[in-house]
Write a protein that holds these residues in place. Sequence first.
Motif, short mmCIF file in Angstrom:
data_model
loop_
_atom_site.label_atom_id
_atom_site.label_comp_id
_atom_site.label_asym_id
_atom_site.label_seq_id
_atom_site.Cartn_x
_atom_site.Cartn_y
_atom_site.Cartn_z
N LEU A 108 0.85 -1.20 0.00
CA LEU A 108 0.00 0.00 0.00
C LEU A 108 0.88 1.24 0.00
CD1 LEU A 108 -1.87 -2.22 1.36
CD2 LEU A 108 -2.97 -0.31 2.50
N HIS A 112 -1.84 5.86 2.28
CA HIS A 112 -3.12 5.14 2.45
C HIS A 112 -3.19 4.47 3.81
CE1 HIS A 112 -4.20 4.47 -2.09
NE2 HIS A 112 -3.81 5.70 -1.85
N MET A 113 -2.25 4.78 4.68
CA MET A 113 -2.17 4.05 5.95
C MET A 113 -2.08 5.02 7.13
SD MET A 113 0.72 1.32 4.57
CE MET A 113 0.45 -0.09 5.66
N VAL A 114 -2.96 4.80 8.09
CA VAL A 114 -2.91 5.51 9.36
C VAL A 114 -2.62 4.47 10.44
CG1 VAL A 114 -4.36 6.60 11.14
CG2 VAL A 114 -4.43 7.44 8.78
N GLU A 115 -1.59 4.73 11.23
CA GLU A 115 -1.29 3.86 12.37
C GLU A 115 -1.09 4.72 13.60
OE1 GLU A 115 1.90 1.14 11.48
OE2 GLU A 115 0.82 0.28 9.78
N TYR A 116 -1.59 4.25 14.72
CA TYR A 116 -1.51 5.04 15.96
C TYR A 116 -2.05 6.45 15.72
CZ TYR A 116 1.45 1.13 17.33
OH TYR A 116 1.93 -0.12 17.59
N PRO B 2 -17.17 0.80 -1.80
CA PRO B 2 -16.07 0.27 -1.00
C PRO B 2 -16.60 -0.82 -0.07
CG PRO B 2 -17.02 2.12 0.15
CD PRO B 2 -17.93 1.80 -1.03
N THR B 3 -15.68 -1.58 0.45
CA THR B 3 -15.98 -2.45 1.59
C THR B 3 -15.00 -2.11 2.69
OG1 THR B 3 -16.85 -4.25 0.23
CG2 THR B 3 -16.05 -4.83 2.42
N LEU B 7 -11.95 -4.19 12.57
CA LEU B 7 -11.56 -5.15 13.61
C LEU B 7 -11.47 -4.44 14.95
CD1 LEU B 7 -10.55 -6.62 10.99
CD2 LEU B 7 -8.81 -7.67 12.44
N VAL B 42 -19.97 -2.35 5.25
CA VAL B 42 -19.12 -2.33 6.44
C VAL B 42 -19.33 -3.64 7.20
CG1 VAL B 42 -18.55 -1.15 8.61
CG2 VAL B 42 -19.28 0.20 6.61
N VAL B 43 -18.22 -4.32 7.50
CA VAL B 43 -18.29 -5.61 8.19
C VAL B 43 -17.39 -5.55 9.43
CG1 VAL B 43 -17.92 -8.10 7.99
CG2 VAL B 43 -18.61 -6.80 5.98
N PHE B 44 -17.92 -5.97 10.55
CA PHE B 44 -17.14 -6.01 11.80
C PHE B 44 -16.65 -7.42 12.08
CE2 PHE B 44 -19.62 -2.20 12.22
CZ PHE B 44 -18.83 -1.34 12.96
N TYR B 65 -9.05 -1.29 14.08
CA TYR B 65 -8.31 -1.38 12.81
C TYR B 65 -9.32 -1.50 11.67
CZ TYR B 65 -5.62 -3.73 9.08
OH TYR B 65 -5.06 -4.08 7.88
N TYR B 67 -9.79 -1.65 7.54
CA TYR B 67 -9.17 -1.67 6.22
C TYR B 67 -10.25 -1.67 5.16
CZ TYR B 67 -9.52 -6.83 6.32
OH TYR B 67 -9.95 -8.12 6.41
N HIS B 69 -11.39 -1.56 1.02
CA HIS B 69 -11.09 -1.78 -0.39
C HIS B 69 -11.97 -0.82 -1.16
CE1 HIS B 69 -9.44 -5.58 1.21
NE2 HIS B 69 -8.66 -5.53 0.17
N VAL B 83 -8.81 8.95 4.23
CA VAL B 83 -8.18 8.13 5.27
C VAL B 83 -8.20 8.86 6.61
CG1 VAL B 83 -5.74 8.76 4.91
CG2 VAL B 83 -6.31 6.47 5.64
N TRP B 102 -6.14 2.54 13.61
CA TRP B 102 -5.38 2.24 12.39
C TRP B 102 -6.37 2.19 11.23
CZ3 TRP B 102 -0.57 -1.33 12.27
CH2 TRP B 102 0.22 -1.12 13.41
N VAL B 103 -5.98 2.75 10.08
CA VAL B 103 -6.82 2.71 8.88
C VAL B 103 -5.92 2.42 7.68
CG1 VAL B 103 -8.48 3.93 7.42
CG2 VAL B 103 -8.36 4.49 9.86
N TYR B 104 -6.30 1.45 6.86
CA TYR B 104 -5.58 1.17 5.61
C TYR B 104 -6.59 1.27 4.45
CZ TYR B 104 -1.65 -1.32 8.02
OH TYR B 104 -0.58 -1.69 8.79
N LEU B 105 -6.13 1.76 3.31
CA LEU B 105 -6.97 1.75 2.11
C LEU B 105 -6.26 1.00 0.98
CD1 LEU B 105 -8.23 5.45 1.85
CD2 LEU B 105 -9.44 3.49 2.80
N VAL B 106 -6.93 0.02 0.42
CA VAL B 106 -6.42 -0.72 -0.74
C VAL B 106 -7.26 -0.31 -1.95
CG1 VAL B 106 -6.06 -3.01 -1.74
CG2 VAL B 106 -5.85 -2.69 0.75
N ASP C 51 -23.29 -7.48 12.58
CA ASP C 51 -21.91 -7.15 12.21
C ASP C 51 -21.75 -6.75 10.75
OD1 ASP C 51 -20.76 -7.41 14.71
OD2 ASP C 51 -20.30 -9.53 14.46
N TRP C 52 -22.85 -6.63 10.02
CA TRP C 52 -22.76 -6.35 8.58
C TRP C 52 -23.73 -5.23 8.23
CZ3 TRP C 52 -21.86 -11.19 5.11
CH2 TRP C 52 -21.46 -10.81 3.82
N PHE C 53 -23.22 -4.21 7.55
CA PHE C 53 -24.02 -3.04 7.21
C PHE C 53 -23.90 -2.75 5.71
CE2 PHE C 53 -23.03 -2.85 11.62
CZ PHE C 53 -24.13 -2.27 12.24
N TYR C 104 -14.70 -8.99 -5.33
CA TYR C 104 -13.55 -8.10 -5.55
C TYR C 104 -12.34 -8.98 -5.88
CZ TYR C 104 -15.71 -4.13 -2.88
OH TYR C 104 -16.50 -3.12 -2.40
#
Lengths: 146, 146, 146
Positions: A108, A112-116, B2-3, B7, B42-44, B65, B67, B69, B83, B102-106, C51-53, C104
């Motif tokens: 990535l 595109h990344m946020v940490e802490y 997006p999905t 976590l 959105v899935v937990f 966390y 992430y 897509h 982000v 934490w956030v990631y985008l793919v 857990d799903w939206f 995806y």
Amino acid sequence: MPTYTVLAPAGQFDSARKAEIARNVTRVHSEVTGAQTFFAQVVFHEIGAGDWFMGGVPLAGDQVYVYGHIRGGRPKEMKAKLVLGLRDVVQAGADVEKSKVWVYLVELPPSHMVEYGHMLPEPGEEAAWLAAMPAEDRTMLEAIGR
Amino acid sequence: MPTYTVLAPAGQFDSARKAEIARNVTRVHSEVTGAQTFFAQVVFHEIGAGDWFMGGVPLAGDQVYVYGHIRGGRPKEMKAKLVLGLRDVVQAGADVEKSKVWVYLVELPPSHMVEYGHMLPEPGEEAAWLAAMPAEDRTMLEAIGR
Amino acid sequence: MPTYTVLAPAGQFDSARKAEIARNVTRVHSEVTGAQTFFAQVVFHEIGAGDWFMGGVPLAGDQVYVYGHIRGGRPKEMKAKLVLGLRDVVQAGADVEKSKVWVYLVELPPSHMVEYGHMLPEPGEEAAWLAAMPAEDRTMLEAIGR
């Protein structure tokens, strides 16, 4: 600055094995890439019987599947060393045959990344990124894993 | 389109928090990208004690966390806004410190994505894509989230 | 050489449906890409109620979400055929309306992937890769799914 997700059949790993795998995945990532260990997040998912298929038929026996999301921008040789190093420590930690280990790496862009709570820097710019951070956050980060 | 997968340690969020986070993640995605809200999924995943490690040691305390897509092809500034906007609504919805997020985008090519049974259009071509869809599917989509 | 993760609401699929979906996802991947079936791994995750939206509101009714990590380097037409072929077999196997299916595909460089303990070859170089492998590993691979 990676997240590694480790899938294994439910019950295959006890707590001690999970801790060993997490510790060694984190160490290999840090040694190969030069990134500090506090950047590595490792999450385990246990997969129930009947939920895993190989070649179209139910999984039989051991299996460990690791997929990592890492920062892009590193040389190809470093990434090859990383993927094979991960394979080796996962195999050893899981105590399975080498043929039971799968590892994938998804790259990535750091932006595109946020940490802490902070957007990540490009590889090699970690020190400046840490120096620019509020002292409280930096102290918190540097205490992780100690 | 997006999905987002979220976590958190098991038990950290009750239903109301999950609903709030899902609603605000969806809203931020739509506001920043201009895509309609019905595209966001959105899935937990709740992660059990002993399955999450930070810096090689067991996670202690809160953590969230996310992430995502998302469709590729958007400008860098838009993705940075996304982000960081996601970080902020997740922090608020989870009621944790910023350093716990934490956030990631793919990014994926739209042609690698099927949603509601249809291959996705390029960013900006949503209206034509919807117009070309069977009326029944369009009506179904436009009713979601209302 | 792909991993397909299939998410569905808990209880939506019984064992027979999971097996059918895994078998057909594996078959479509192999038919469209030409890769041997033993390369395909399929993992199911059941998602609990709440857990799903979708569009910011709780999922109502059926849903199947498949995300695959595949080797990069294939032509765009092949990938379009793959994503739509996956949609069709998942819809049929899940026995849901087409509008309930999301798919995806994330592409990875083969050198970012280890399967059965070996770093993957480029698409089209599978035969040479297998031939260069220790006989024991090759025999094991060729027995999978038979």
